[in-house]
Design an enzyme around this catalytic site. Structure first.
Site, PDB file in Angstrom:
ATOM      1  N   ASP A  95       0.842  -1.197   0.000  1.00 34.64           N
ATOM      2  CA  ASP A  95       0.000   0.000   0.000  1.00 34.64           C
ATOM      3  C   ASP A  95       0.884   1.257   0.000  1.00 34.64           C
ATOM      4  OD1 ASP A  95      -2.420   1.316   0.073  1.00 34.64           O
ATOM      5  OD2 ASP A  95      -2.944   0.754   2.118  1.00 34.64           O
ATOM      6  N   HIS A  96       0.241   2.417   0.103  1.00 36.04           N
ATOM      7  CA  HIS A  96       0.929   3.730   0.072  1.00 36.04           C
ATOM      8  C   HIS A  96       2.398   3.704   0.476  1.00 36.04           C
ATOM      9  CE1 HIS A  96      -2.701   6.270  -0.276  1.00 36.04           C
ATOM     10  NE2 HIS A  96      -3.270   5.221   0.281  1.00 36.04           N
ATOM     11  N   GLU A 169      -4.042   7.961   7.099  1.00 40.23           N
ATOM     12  CA  GLU A 169      -3.740   6.543   7.103  1.00 40.23           C
ATOM     13  C   GLU A 169      -2.306   6.368   7.541  1.00 40.23           C
ATOM     14  OE1 GLU A 169      -5.192   3.181   4.458  1.00 40.23           O
ATOM     15  OE2 GLU A 169      -3.280   3.663   3.568  1.00 40.23           O
ATOM     16  N   HIS A 212      -9.593   8.379   3.686  1.00 40.93           N
ATOM     17  CA  HIS A 212      -9.258   7.217   4.513  1.00 40.93           C
ATOM     18  C   HIS A 212     -10.032   7.316   5.826  1.00 40.93           C
ATOM     19  CE1 HIS A 212      -5.311   7.098   2.131  1.00 40.93           C
ATOM     20  NE2 HIS A 212      -5.973   6.008   1.816  1.00 40.93           N
ATOM     21  N   HIS A 249      -9.542   4.220  -3.130  1.00 39.82           N
ATOM     22  CA  HIS A 249      -8.976   4.256  -1.771  1.00 39.82           C
ATOM     23  C   HIS A 249     -10.026   4.776  -0.804  1.00 39.82           C
ATOM     24  CE1 HIS A 249      -4.514   3.726  -2.201  1.00 39.82           C
ATOM     25  NE2 HIS A 249      -4.950   3.622  -3.427  1.00 39.82           N
ATOM     26  N   ASN A 271      -9.746  -0.509  -1.783  1.00 39.04           N
ATOM     27  CA  ASN A 271      -9.008  -0.749  -0.546  1.00 39.04           C
ATOM     28  C   ASN A 271      -9.942  -0.691   0.653  1.00 39.04           C
ATOM     29  OD1 ASN A 271      -6.889  -0.630  -2.298  1.00 39.04           O
ATOM     30  ND2 ASN A 271      -5.871   1.111  -1.333  1.00 39.04           N
TER      31      ASN A 271
HETATM   32 ZN   LIG Z   1      -5.154   4.642   0.432  1.00 38.56          ZN
END
Ligand SMILES: [Zn+2]
Length: 342
Positions: A95-96, A169, A212, A249, A271
């Site tokens: 992820d990120h 996040e 998020h 997201h 996600n």
């Molecule tokens: Zn994300």
């Protein structure tokens, strides 16, 4: 089934876009949460994506070590081993990863895959996200191009982000002034730069007001039509083969109508983290409150080993998270869509 190889993964993405469904990409931080995702996917007869964030990976390596690349390797190796026993395909994703963390996270993992490929073994991860959304688009794409050239040689898929996902996040919080809506011009530039790398495959997280985390109803204004406008612009300019594989997201807590509309415009991966975190913890909270005098040694008593054995509440947590994964699959219209045939 084993972790999906590059060709299976590409096929998964194409099937989703054609069939108007999407894969849940669920964040995991441990063996138990990874097993919960596999259980949820298997019981849904859906393929899916297991992903690890930088913070989740550091956690998985242990609090004394805190090495994000090491934790990610550990989780991925576990998934490679146990996924063989589940009748669905799963892809492994990170992820990120912001630009300043590439050296500690994505690049060592790509190196690991390169080493494995050189000795005839399968890739460690199937795809990695580079999150350059905090940079000017040109800088974001300069880095993305370099990564995608290397990824293409190694049958890895790159996920990039244009526009900023709101909220927080892994301790990274979007600026209040951040650009929460991607424009068609941004995405045309993405296509111009990245489609120049022949034979490469990438996913695009275009933002349409998503955040998020989970907020009370009304706090988040999603505009899925932004995704439609971006797809129309890119197809008009570069042809049908340039149509994006989009990523949603901040899927937790979203309205079903918005999710479905986003899928209709080409979202193939959504996600989910906050909602599955909650499902996991909810089961543990229930266990602790229900078995208060079993899990604690109250008033000189000795408690009940059956109640405080971590397996007791972690088994409930695994089941509860798996149920939430199944709901995500249903929301994404993915139930029964696995490519795996027995
Ligand atoms: Zn994300």
């Amino acid at each position: 089934m084993p972790v999906a190889d590059y060709h299976k993964y590409c096929r998964m993405l194409e099937r989703a876009r054609e069939g108007r469904f999407a894969y849940p990409a669920i964040n995991v931080t441990s063996l138990t949460t990874a097993n919960a995702v596999l259980k949820g996917l298997a019981e849904s007869r859906s393929d899916g994506i297991i992903q690890v964030s930088t913070g989740g990976a550091a956690f998985a390596s242990g609090s004394l070590v805190k090495d994000m690349a090491l934790g990610a390797v550990s989780i991925a190796e576990h998934v490679h081993r146990v996924a063989e026993r589940y009748p669905v395909y799963v892809a492994l994703h990170t992820d990120h990863c912001q630009a300043d963390k590439l050296d500690q996270y994505v690049l060592p993992l790509v190196e690991e895959t390169e080493k494995r490929r050189a000795s005839g073994r399968p890739n460690l991860f199937s795809s990695h996200m580079f999150d350059g959304s905090a940079l000017p688009l040109k800088d974001n794409l300069d880095i993305s191009v370099k990564l995608l050239e290397r990824f293409q040689k190694n049958e890895l898929i790159l996920e990039i982000e244009a526009g900023v996902v709101g909220g927080e996040e892994d301790g990274v919080k979007a600026e209040a002034s951040a650009k929460l809506y991607t424009t068609p011009e941004d995405t045309l530039e993405v296509a111009r730069r990245l489609n120049a790398i022949k034979g490469a495959c990438y996913l695009l997280a275009a933002t349409f007001g998503n955040v998020h985390g989970v907020y009370k109803p009304g706090a988040v204004k999603l505009k899925p039509t932004i995704l439609r406008d971006c797809q129309e612009a890119v197809v008009k300019h570069y042809g049908e083969e340039a149509r994006f594989f989009l990523v949603f997201h901040g899927g937790s807590g979203s309205e079903l109508a918005d999710i479905h509309e986003a899928i209709d415009y080409g979202v193939v991966k959504m996600n989910v983290d906050t909602d599955t975190q909650y499902a996991f913890t909810r089961a543990i909270a229930h266990h602790m409150l229900k078995n208060y005098d079993g899990v604690l040694r109250v008033d000189g008593e000795v408690g009940n080993k059956k109640n405080y054995d971590p397996r007791s509440y972690l088994t409930s947590a695994e089941a509860s998270m798996a149920e939430r994964v199944k709901q995500a699959v249903r929301d994404l219209r993915g139930t029964g869509t696995t490519m795996f045939k027995t």
